[in-house]
Design an enzyme around this catalytic site. Structure first.
Site, PDB file in Angstrom:
ATOM      1  N   ASN A  11       0.774  -1.141  -0.004  1.00 43.36           N
ATOM      2  CA  ASN A  11       0.048  -0.051   0.024  1.00 43.36           C
ATOM      3  C   ASN A  11       0.911   1.274  -0.017  1.00 43.36           C
ATOM      4  O   ASN A  11       1.523   1.718   1.103  1.00 43.36           O
ATOM      5  CB  ASN A  11      -0.853  -0.098   1.259  1.00 43.36           C
ATOM      6  CG  ASN A  11      -1.708   1.268   1.392  1.00 43.36           C
ATOM      7  OD1 ASN A  11      -1.821   1.876   0.527  1.00 43.36           O
ATOM      8  ND2 ASN A  11      -2.305   1.245   2.548  1.00 43.36           N
ATOM      9  N   TRP A  12       0.904   1.794  -1.241  1.00 41.47           N
ATOM     10  CA  TRP A  12       1.732   2.922  -1.356  1.00 41.47           C
ATOM     11  C   TRP A  12       1.384   4.313  -0.653  1.00 41.47           C
ATOM     12  O   TRP A  12       1.871   5.251  -0.495  1.00 41.47           O
ATOM     13  CB  TRP A  12       2.305   3.191  -2.793  1.00 41.47           C
ATOM     14  CG  TRP A  12       3.556   2.331  -3.377  1.00 41.47           C
ATOM     15  CD1 TRP A  12       3.880   1.262  -2.857  1.00 41.47           C
ATOM     16  CD2 TRP A  12       4.031   2.680  -4.387  1.00 41.47           C
ATOM     17  NE1 TRP A  12       4.762   0.586  -3.439  1.00 41.47           N
ATOM     18  CE2 TRP A  12       5.065   1.607  -4.656  1.00 41.47           C
ATOM     19  CE3 TRP A  12       4.161   3.653  -5.493  1.00 41.47           C
ATOM     20  CZ2 TRP A  12       5.839   1.348  -5.514  1.00 41.47           C
ATOM     21  CZ3 TRP A  12       5.167   3.476  -6.511  1.00 41.47           C
ATOM     22  CH2 TRP A  12       6.078   2.239  -6.660  1.00 41.47           C
ATOM     23  N   LYS A  13       0.079   4.216  -0.230  1.00 40.94           N
ATOM     24  CA  LYS A  13      -0.510   5.505   0.308  1.00 40.94           C
ATOM     25  C   LYS A  13      -0.304   6.740  -0.555  1.00 40.94           C
ATOM     26  O   LYS A  13      -0.489   6.325  -1.814  1.00 40.94           O
ATOM     27  CB  LYS A  13      -0.126   5.598   1.848  1.00 40.94           C
ATOM     28  CG  LYS A  13      -0.439   4.488   2.591  1.00 40.94           C
ATOM     29  CD  LYS A  13      -0.150   4.586   4.217  1.00 40.94           C
ATOM     30  CE  LYS A  13      -0.390   3.198   4.746  1.00 40.94           C
ATOM     31  NZ  LYS A  13      -0.097   3.404   6.391  1.00 40.94           N
ATOM     32  N   HIS A  95      -9.296   1.079   4.889  1.00 42.36           N
ATOM     33  CA  HIS A  95      -8.397   1.355   5.758  1.00 42.36           C
ATOM     34  C   HIS A  95      -8.471   2.238   6.722  1.00 42.36           C
ATOM     35  O   HIS A  95      -9.299   3.284   6.791  1.00 42.36           O
ATOM     36  CB  HIS A  95      -7.181   1.948   4.578  1.00 42.36           C
ATOM     37  CG  HIS A  95      -5.805   1.707   5.526  1.00 42.36           C
ATOM     38  ND1 HIS A  95      -5.308   2.960   6.278  1.00 42.36           N
ATOM     39  CD2 HIS A  95      -4.810   0.997   5.224  1.00 42.36           C
ATOM     40  CE1 HIS A  95      -4.071   2.676   6.504  1.00 42.36           C
ATOM     41  NE2 HIS A  95      -3.625   1.422   6.102  1.00 42.36           N
ATOM     42  N   GLU A  97      -6.824   4.533   7.861  1.00 44.17           N
ATOM     43  CA  GLU A  97      -6.596   6.096   7.415  1.00 44.17           C
ATOM     44  C   GLU A  97      -7.961   6.667   6.823  1.00 44.17           C
ATOM     45  O   GLU A  97      -8.057   7.751   7.179  1.00 44.17           O
ATOM     46  CB  GLU A  97      -5.363   6.335   6.852  1.00 44.17           C
ATOM     47  CG  GLU A  97      -4.124   5.858   7.396  1.00 44.17           C
ATOM     48  CD  GLU A  97      -2.990   5.641   6.832  1.00 44.17           C
ATOM     49  OE1 GLU A  97      -2.935   5.341   5.542  1.00 44.17           O
ATOM     50  OE2 GLU A  97      -1.890   4.979   7.414  1.00 44.17           O
ATOM     51  N   GLU A 165      -5.309  -4.907  10.695  1.00 45.11           N
ATOM     52  CA  GLU A 165      -4.257  -3.936  10.765  1.00 45.11           C
ATOM     53  C   GLU A 165      -4.538  -3.152  12.050  1.00 45.11           C
ATOM     54  O   GLU A 165      -5.467  -2.141  12.144  1.00 45.11           O
ATOM     55  CB  GLU A 165      -4.192  -2.634   9.725  1.00 45.11           C
ATOM     56  CG  GLU A 165      -4.107  -3.515   8.363  1.00 45.11           C
ATOM     57  CD  GLU A 165      -3.460  -2.502   7.238  1.00 45.11           C
ATOM     58  OE1 GLU A 165      -2.337  -2.733   7.082  1.00 45.11           O
ATOM     59  OE2 GLU A 165      -4.233  -1.473   7.013  1.00 45.11           O
ATOM     60  N   GLY A 171       2.545   2.109  10.775  1.00 47.28           N
ATOM     61  CA  GLY A 171       3.538   3.240  10.607  1.00 47.28           C
ATOM     62  C   GLY A 171       4.235   3.804  11.895  1.00 47.28           C
ATOM     63  O   GLY A 171       4.918   4.605  11.903  1.00 47.28           O
ATOM     64  N   SER A 204       3.299  -1.980  10.352  1.00 49.09           N
ATOM     65  CA  SER A 204       4.909  -2.241  10.528  1.00 49.09           C
ATOM     66  C   SER A 204       5.528  -3.456  10.041  1.00 49.09           C
ATOM     67  O   SER A 204       6.487  -3.915  10.997  1.00 49.09           O
ATOM     68  CB  SER A 204       5.185  -1.841  11.901  1.00 49.09           C
ATOM     69  OG  SER A 204       4.772  -0.508  12.369  1.00 49.09           O
ATOM     70  N   GLY A 225       2.822  -1.156   4.247  1.00 45.05           N
ATOM     71  CA  GLY A 225       2.837   0.311   3.874  1.00 45.05           C
ATOM     72  C   GLY A 225       4.365   0.966   3.601  1.00 45.05           C
ATOM     73  O   GLY A 225       4.968   0.481   2.346  1.00 45.05           O
ATOM     74  N   GLY A 226       4.914   1.384   4.469  1.00 44.60           N
ATOM     75  CA  GLY A 226       6.414   2.097   4.279  1.00 44.60           C
ATOM     76  C   GLY A 226       7.069   1.008   3.547  1.00 44.60           C
ATOM     77  O   GLY A 226       8.100   1.530   2.802  1.00 44.60           O
TER      78      GLY A 226
HETATM   79  P1  PGA Z   1       3.020   0.401   7.531  1.00 36.33           P
HETATM   80  O1  PGA Z   1       1.384   0.539   7.017  1.00 36.33           O
HETATM   81  O2  PGA Z   1       3.602  -0.833   7.045  1.00 36.33           O
HETATM   82  O3  PGA Z   1       3.719   1.626   6.922  1.00 36.33           O
HETATM   83  O4  PGA Z   1       3.022   0.121   9.104  1.00 36.33           O
HETATM   84  C1  PGA Z   1       0.558  -0.603   6.813  1.00 36.33           C
HETATM   85  C2  PGA Z   1      -0.705   0.077   6.323  1.00 36.33           C
HETATM   86  O5  PGA Z   1      -1.080   0.918   6.734  1.00 36.33           O
HETATM   87  O6  PGA Z   1      -1.305  -0.811   5.472  1.00 36.33           O
END
Ligand code: PGA
Length: 244
Positions: A11-13, A95, A97, A165, A171, A204, A225-226
């Site tokens: 997930n590149w957000k 998600h 967010e 999640e 993050g 994470s 994500g990251g």
């Molecule tokens: P993260 O994000 O790996 O940067 O913690 C995961 C996500 O929100 O899907």
């Protein structure tokens, strides 16, 4: 590992410009015939260019959200059909967010999922508790409630993937213990409408903890994500999943 398809989803957000497509190309070169599904969900602006960049490779491309309606007067929104038309095969929905920043309810997520399935997309439905909810002992109530209310009828393993999640692990560099992940994933396995649905863990996930997470029962992959932004890091996570 449960009898469900293994999937490493990135997930590149709100990250990524055209120059970053080289990461997707590098991933495609590194995994010509992977032992698990590999999905990248870039921002909407890159979906069609990424789909083109990884055409005829093992890498699949997905969106990060869609609207519940097929089309209409919804400025700034993107329909599921548009995602599919741009080359997406999956879409992340609900998600945390989006639930937080856009006040999306589980009912909204279910409506979007219905539209996504109608457009032929596989949905990745996210569920997860906040730290306050965990501290209050409500983790399973929250997660199972979100699951129940976010899935439209006729959700099957063929059109739906679940991502657990924990909000406090996204993050932050903090990951739940093995027991905490196991407790939620076991509960999810018992609650999903189709026992073969893939259950991803997210929050994470890094090259350094991936193998340990994939060794947990009922974890079929990860939503990353990251660490999905660089082919080298995401590649290490994919290698760990292939070996699990
Ligand atoms: P993260 O994000 O790996 O940067 O913690 C995961 C996500 O929100 O899907």
């Amino acid at each position: 590992m449960a009898n469900a398809c293994k999937l490493a989803a990135g997930n590149w957000k709100m990250n990524g410009l055209r120059a970053d497509l080289l990461e997707a190309r590098a991933l495609a070169r590194a995994f010509p015939s992977p032992d698990c599904g590999i999905l990248l969900c870039p921002p909407a602006t890159l979906i069609s260019a990424m789909a083109e960049a990884v055409r005829n490779t093992a890498i699949m491309v997905g969106g990060q959200d869609c609207h519940a309606r097929e089309n209409g007067a919804h400025t700034g929104d993107i329909s599921a059909q548009m995602l599919a038309d741009a080359g997406a095969r999956h879409v992340i929905l609900g998600h945390s967010e989006r639930r937080a920043d856009h006040a999306e309810s589980s009912g909204d997520v279910a409506a979007k999922a219905l539209a996504a399935h109608a457009a032929g997309l596989v949905t990745i439905i996210c569920v997860g508790e906040t730290e306050a909810e965990r501290d209050a002992g409500k983790t399973l109530d929250v997660v199972l409630g979100q699951l129940r209310n976010s899935l439209p009828e006729k959700s099957t393993a063929a059109n739906t993937v679940i991502a657990y999640e924990p909000v406090w692990a996204i993050g932050t560099g903090r990951t739940p213990t093995r027991e905490q992940i196991s407790e939620v994933h076991d509960a999810l396995r018992g609650a999903v409408p189709d026992a073969a649905m893939s259950l991803l863990y997210g929050g994470s996930v890094k090259p350094g903890n991936a193998a340990e997470i994939f060794a947990i029962g009922n974890v079929d992959g990860a939503l990353v994500g990251g660490a999905s932004l660089k082919a080298e890091d995401f590649g290490a996570i994919i290698t760990a999943l292939e070996a699990a």
